[in-house]
Design an enzyme around this catalytic site. Structure first.
Site, short mmCIF file in Angstrom:
data_model
loop_
_atom_site.label_atom_id
_atom_site.label_comp_id
_atom_site.label_asym_id
_atom_site.label_seq_id
_atom_site.Cartn_x
_atom_site.Cartn_y
_atom_site.Cartn_z
CG ASP A 11 -1.96 -1.05 1.24
OD1 ASP A 11 -2.26 -1.57 0.15
OD2 ASP A 11 -2.49 -1.37 2.31
CG ASP A 130 -11.67 -2.28 -1.16
OD1 ASP A 130 -10.81 -3.16 -1.37
OD2 ASP A 130 -11.46 -1.07 -1.38
#
Length: 256
Positions: A11, A130
Protein backbone atom coordinates in the site's frame (compact mmCIF):
# COMPACT_ATOMS: atom_id res chain seq x y z
CA UNK A 1 -3.85 -27.32 -12.23
CA UNK A 2 -2.20 -23.92 -12.37
CA UNK A 3 0.36 -23.14 -9.71
CA UNK A 4 -0.89 -20.99 -6.84
CA UNK A 5 0.57 -17.51 -6.43
CA UNK A 6 2.02 -15.76 -3.38
CA UNK A 7 1.57 -12.01 -3.75
CA UNK A 8 2.94 -9.38 -1.37
CA UNK A 9 0.83 -6.23 -1.36
CA UNK A 10 2.38 -2.80 -0.97
CA UNK A 11 0.00 0.00 0.00
CA UNK A 12 1.54 3.29 -1.12
CA UNK A 13 0.82 6.73 0.30
CA UNK A 14 2.95 9.86 -0.23
CA UNK A 15 5.69 7.81 -1.88
CA UNK A 16 6.06 5.36 1.02
CA UNK A 17 4.76 1.87 1.75
CA UNK A 18 2.24 1.95 4.62
CA UNK A 19 0.03 -0.60 6.38
CA UNK A 20 -3.15 -0.21 8.38
CA UNK A 21 -5.64 -2.41 10.20
CA UNK A 22 -9.09 -2.68 8.60
CA UNK A 23 -7.94 0.11 6.24
CA UNK A 24 -7.31 2.57 9.14
CA UNK A 25 -4.44 3.94 11.24
CA UNK A 26 -1.67 3.42 8.69
CA UNK A 27 1.95 3.23 9.79
CA UNK A 28 4.94 3.78 7.52
CA UNK A 29 6.73 0.55 6.56
CA UNK A 30 9.48 1.85 4.28
CA UNK A 31 10.54 2.87 0.79
CA UNK A 32 8.85 1.35 -2.24
CA UNK A 33 11.74 0.23 -4.44
CA UNK A 34 13.89 -1.58 -1.81
CA UNK A 35 10.83 -3.45 -0.53
CA UNK A 36 9.83 -4.46 -4.06
CA UNK A 37 13.37 -5.68 -4.67
CA UNK A 38 13.42 -7.64 -1.43
CA UNK A 39 10.19 -9.47 -2.24
CA UNK A 40 11.31 -10.32 -5.77
CA UNK A 41 14.53 -11.79 -4.36
CA UNK A 42 12.66 -13.74 -1.65
CA UNK A 43 10.54 -15.56 -4.23
CA UNK A 44 7.29 -13.62 -4.56
CA UNK A 45 5.38 -14.59 -7.70
CA UNK A 46 3.96 -11.15 -8.29
CA UNK A 47 3.59 -7.80 -6.51
CA UNK A 48 0.56 -5.56 -6.15
CA UNK A 49 0.90 -1.84 -5.45
CA UNK A 50 -2.08 0.16 -4.24
CA UNK A 51 -1.80 3.93 -4.24
CA UNK A 52 -4.41 3.97 -1.51
CA UNK A 53 -5.47 7.63 -1.57
CA UNK A 54 -5.34 8.23 -5.35
CA UNK A 55 -9.06 7.60 -5.93
CA UNK A 56 -10.28 9.46 -2.85
CA UNK A 57 -7.90 12.36 -3.69
CA UNK A 58 -9.15 12.43 -7.28
CA UNK A 59 -5.71 11.85 -8.84
CA UNK A 60 -3.82 9.05 -10.57
CA UNK A 61 -0.78 7.12 -9.44
CA UNK A 62 2.59 8.84 -9.17
CA UNK A 63 4.31 7.23 -12.18
CA UNK A 64 7.90 7.92 -11.09
CA UNK A 65 8.05 4.97 -8.69
CA UNK A 66 6.29 2.66 -11.19
CA UNK A 67 9.18 3.12 -13.61
CA UNK A 68 11.77 2.61 -10.86
CA UNK A 69 10.11 -0.62 -9.72
CA UNK A 70 10.02 -1.94 -13.31
CA UNK A 71 13.77 -1.36 -13.59
CA UNK A 72 14.72 -3.41 -10.52
CA UNK A 73 12.38 -6.43 -10.45
CA UNK A 74 11.90 -9.30 -12.87
CA UNK A 75 8.50 -10.55 -11.69
CA UNK A 76 5.09 -9.28 -12.84
CA UNK A 77 3.55 -6.41 -10.94
CA UNK A 78 0.14 -4.80 -10.84
CA UNK A 79 -0.65 -1.19 -9.92
CA UNK A 80 -3.87 0.37 -8.70
CA UNK A 81 -5.14 3.75 -7.68
CA UNK A 82 -7.23 6.38 -9.42
CA UNK A 83 -7.14 4.79 -12.90
CA UNK A 84 -10.18 6.35 -14.57
CA UNK A 85 -9.46 6.06 -18.29
CA UNK A 86 -7.74 4.12 -21.05
CA UNK A 87 -5.18 6.96 -21.18
CA UNK A 88 -4.35 6.58 -17.46
CA UNK A 89 -3.80 2.86 -17.96
CA UNK A 90 -1.76 3.38 -21.11
CA UNK A 91 0.77 5.51 -19.21
CA UNK A 92 1.18 2.89 -16.48
CA UNK A 93 1.77 0.11 -19.00
CA UNK A 94 4.29 2.36 -20.76
CA UNK A 95 6.15 2.78 -17.46
CA UNK A 96 6.41 -1.00 -17.08
CA UNK A 97 3.36 -2.25 -15.16
CA UNK A 98 2.22 -5.73 -16.24
CA UNK A 99 -1.35 -5.38 -14.99
CA UNK A 100 -3.58 -2.64 -13.68
CA UNK A 101 -6.24 -2.93 -11.04
CA UNK A 102 -9.33 -0.78 -10.72
CA UNK A 103 -11.65 -0.57 -7.75
CA UNK A 104 -13.45 2.67 -6.82
CA UNK A 105 -13.32 4.04 -10.41
CA UNK A 106 -15.06 0.87 -11.64
CA UNK A 107 -17.85 1.38 -9.12
CA UNK A 108 -18.26 4.98 -10.30
CA UNK A 109 -18.15 3.97 -13.98
CA UNK A 110 -18.66 0.21 -14.52
CA UNK A 111 -18.20 0.59 -18.28
CA UNK A 112 -14.55 1.45 -17.57
CA UNK A 113 -13.96 -2.31 -17.16
CA UNK A 114 -15.26 -2.93 -20.69
CA UNK A 115 -13.17 -0.15 -22.20
CA UNK A 116 -9.95 -1.31 -20.52
CA UNK A 117 -10.53 -4.98 -21.37
CA UNK A 118 -11.29 -4.12 -25.01
CA UNK A 119 -8.13 -2.03 -25.29
CA UNK A 120 -5.58 -4.11 -23.35
CA UNK A 121 -7.10 -7.60 -23.11
CA UNK A 122 -8.75 -9.20 -20.11
CA UNK A 123 -5.48 -10.72 -18.87
CA UNK A 124 -4.18 -7.24 -17.99
CA UNK A 125 -7.27 -6.03 -16.11
CA UNK A 126 -7.80 -6.81 -12.43
CA UNK A 127 -10.79 -5.62 -10.44
CA UNK A 128 -10.24 -5.08 -6.73
CA UNK A 129 -13.30 -5.47 -4.51
CA UNK A 130 -13.37 -4.15 -0.94
CA UNK A 131 -16.00 -6.20 0.87
CA UNK A 132 -17.51 -5.55 4.28
CA UNK A 133 -19.55 -8.10 6.22
CA UNK A 134 -22.48 -6.45 7.98
CA UNK A 135 -23.16 -8.59 11.03
CA UNK A 136 -26.64 -7.13 11.64
CA UNK A 137 -27.97 -8.22 8.24
CA UNK A 138 -25.57 -11.07 7.44
CA UNK A 139 -24.83 -9.42 4.09
CA UNK A 140 -21.57 -8.71 2.28
CA UNK A 141 -21.44 -5.20 0.84
CA UNK A 142 -18.98 -3.53 -1.52
CA UNK A 143 -17.26 -0.41 -0.18
CA UNK A 144 -15.76 2.49 -2.14
CA UNK A 145 -12.97 5.05 -1.50
CA UNK A 146 -11.51 2.87 1.24
CA UNK A 147 -8.06 4.50 1.06
CA UNK A 148 -9.36 7.46 3.07
CA UNK A 149 -11.40 6.43 6.09
CA UNK A 150 -13.20 9.78 6.18
CA UNK A 151 -14.55 9.18 2.66
CA UNK A 152 -15.14 5.42 2.75
CA UNK A 153 -18.72 4.59 1.88
CA UNK A 154 -20.88 1.56 1.38
CA UNK A 155 -22.22 1.23 -2.16
CA UNK A 156 -25.58 -0.20 -3.21
CA UNK A 157 -23.79 -3.28 -4.56
CA UNK A 158 -23.94 -6.54 -2.66
CA UNK A 159 -20.74 -8.52 -3.10
CA UNK A 160 -21.97 -11.44 -5.21
CA UNK A 161 -23.88 -9.18 -7.59
CA UNK A 162 -20.77 -7.07 -8.19
CA UNK A 163 -18.63 -10.20 -8.71
CA UNK A 164 -21.02 -11.28 -11.48
CA UNK A 165 -21.11 -7.79 -13.00
CA UNK A 166 -17.34 -7.30 -13.26
CA UNK A 167 -16.87 -10.71 -14.88
CA UNK A 168 -19.52 -9.97 -17.49
CA UNK A 169 -17.77 -6.69 -18.26
CA UNK A 170 -14.37 -8.26 -18.90
CA UNK A 171 -12.39 -8.42 -15.65
CA UNK A 172 -9.55 -10.92 -16.03
CA UNK A 173 -8.99 -11.41 -12.31
CA UNK A 174 -10.58 -10.42 -8.99
CA UNK A 175 -8.72 -9.46 -5.83
CA UNK A 176 -11.14 -9.76 -2.92
CA UNK A 177 -10.05 -7.44 -0.10
CA UNK A 178 -11.98 -8.63 2.94
CA UNK A 179 -12.01 -5.51 5.09
CA UNK A 180 -13.22 -7.14 8.31
CA UNK A 181 -10.12 -9.37 8.29
CA UNK A 182 -7.61 -6.80 7.04
CA UNK A 183 -4.47 -6.54 9.16
CA UNK A 184 -5.80 -8.57 12.10
CA UNK A 185 -3.96 -11.78 11.10
CA UNK A 186 -6.74 -14.16 12.14
CA UNK A 187 -6.99 -15.89 8.77
CA UNK A 188 -8.79 -15.28 5.50
CA UNK A 189 -12.61 -15.39 5.56
CA UNK A 190 -12.96 -18.85 4.04
CA UNK A 191 -16.78 -18.77 4.03
CA UNK A 192 -16.77 -15.54 2.03
CA UNK A 193 -14.14 -16.84 -0.37
CA UNK A 194 -16.17 -20.00 -1.01
CA UNK A 195 -19.27 -17.93 -1.82
CA UNK A 196 -17.30 -15.88 -4.33
CA UNK A 197 -15.42 -18.88 -5.74
CA UNK A 198 -18.72 -20.55 -6.64
CA UNK A 199 -19.56 -17.61 -8.92
CA UNK A 200 -16.09 -16.60 -10.02
CA UNK A 201 -14.85 -18.21 -13.25
CA UNK A 202 -11.69 -16.10 -13.50
CA UNK A 203 -8.63 -16.12 -11.22
CA UNK A 204 -9.56 -15.17 -7.64
CA UNK A 205 -7.03 -13.70 -5.22
CA UNK A 206 -7.68 -13.70 -1.46
CA UNK A 207 -6.67 -10.60 0.48
CA UNK A 208 -7.06 -9.71 4.14
CA UNK A 209 -6.29 -11.75 7.23
CA UNK A 210 -3.11 -13.79 6.67
CA UNK A 211 -1.25 -14.27 9.95
CA UNK A 212 0.23 -17.78 9.78
CA UNK A 213 1.32 -20.18 7.07
CA UNK A 214 -1.74 -22.36 7.65
CA UNK A 215 -3.97 -19.45 6.62
CA UNK A 216 -2.49 -19.59 3.10
CA UNK A 217 -2.97 -23.35 3.01
CA UNK A 218 -6.62 -23.02 4.04
CA UNK A 219 -7.35 -20.41 1.36
CA UNK A 220 -5.78 -22.60 -1.34
CA UNK A 221 -7.26 -25.93 -0.25
CA UNK A 222 -10.63 -24.99 1.26
CA UNK A 223 -11.59 -22.06 -0.98
CA UNK A 224 -9.54 -23.01 -4.07
CA UNK A 225 -8.30 -19.46 -4.65
CA UNK A 226 -5.65 -18.90 -7.32
CA UNK A 227 -3.47 -16.61 -5.28
CA UNK A 228 -3.08 -15.27 -1.77
CA UNK A 229 -2.16 -11.68 -1.14
CA UNK A 230 -0.72 -10.46 2.15
CA UNK A 231 1.06 -7.42 3.51
CA UNK A 232 1.93 -7.11 7.19
CA UNK A 233 3.18 -10.69 7.65
CA UNK A 234 5.72 -10.09 4.88
CA UNK A 235 6.57 -6.48 5.74
CA UNK A 236 7.30 -7.40 9.36
CA UNK A 237 9.07 -10.66 8.46
CA UNK A 238 6.56 -12.73 10.43
CA UNK A 239 6.48 -15.11 7.46
CA UNK A 240 9.37 -15.71 5.04
CA UNK A 241 8.18 -16.27 1.47
CA UNK A 242 10.68 -19.07 0.77
CA UNK A 243 9.70 -20.93 3.94
CA UNK A 244 6.02 -20.41 3.15
CA UNK A 245 6.47 -21.98 -0.28
CA UNK A 246 8.33 -24.96 1.22
CA UNK A 247 5.50 -25.45 3.72
CA UNK A 248 2.83 -25.28 1.00
CA UNK A 249 4.70 -27.81 -1.16
CA UNK A 250 4.75 -30.20 1.81
CA UNK A 251 0.98 -29.69 2.02
CA UNK A 252 0.79 -30.90 -1.61
CA UNK A 253 -0.13 -27.48 -2.99
CA UNK A 254 1.30 -26.70 -6.41
CA UNK A 255 3.45 -23.60 -6.00
CA UNK A 256 5.70 -21.83 -8.49
Amino acid sequence: MLAKRIIPCLDVRDGQVVKGVQFRNHEIIGDIVPLAQRYAEEGADELVFYDITASSDGRTIDKSWVERVAQVIDIPFCVAGGIKSVEDAEKLFAFGADKISINSPALADPDLINRLADRFGVQAIVVGIDSWFEKETGKYWVNQYTGDESRTRQTHWQLLDWVKEVQQRGAGEIVLNMMNQDGVRQGYDIAQLKLVRNLCHIPLIASGGAGEMVHFRDAFIEANVDGALAASVFHKRIIDIGELKDYLRKEKIKIR
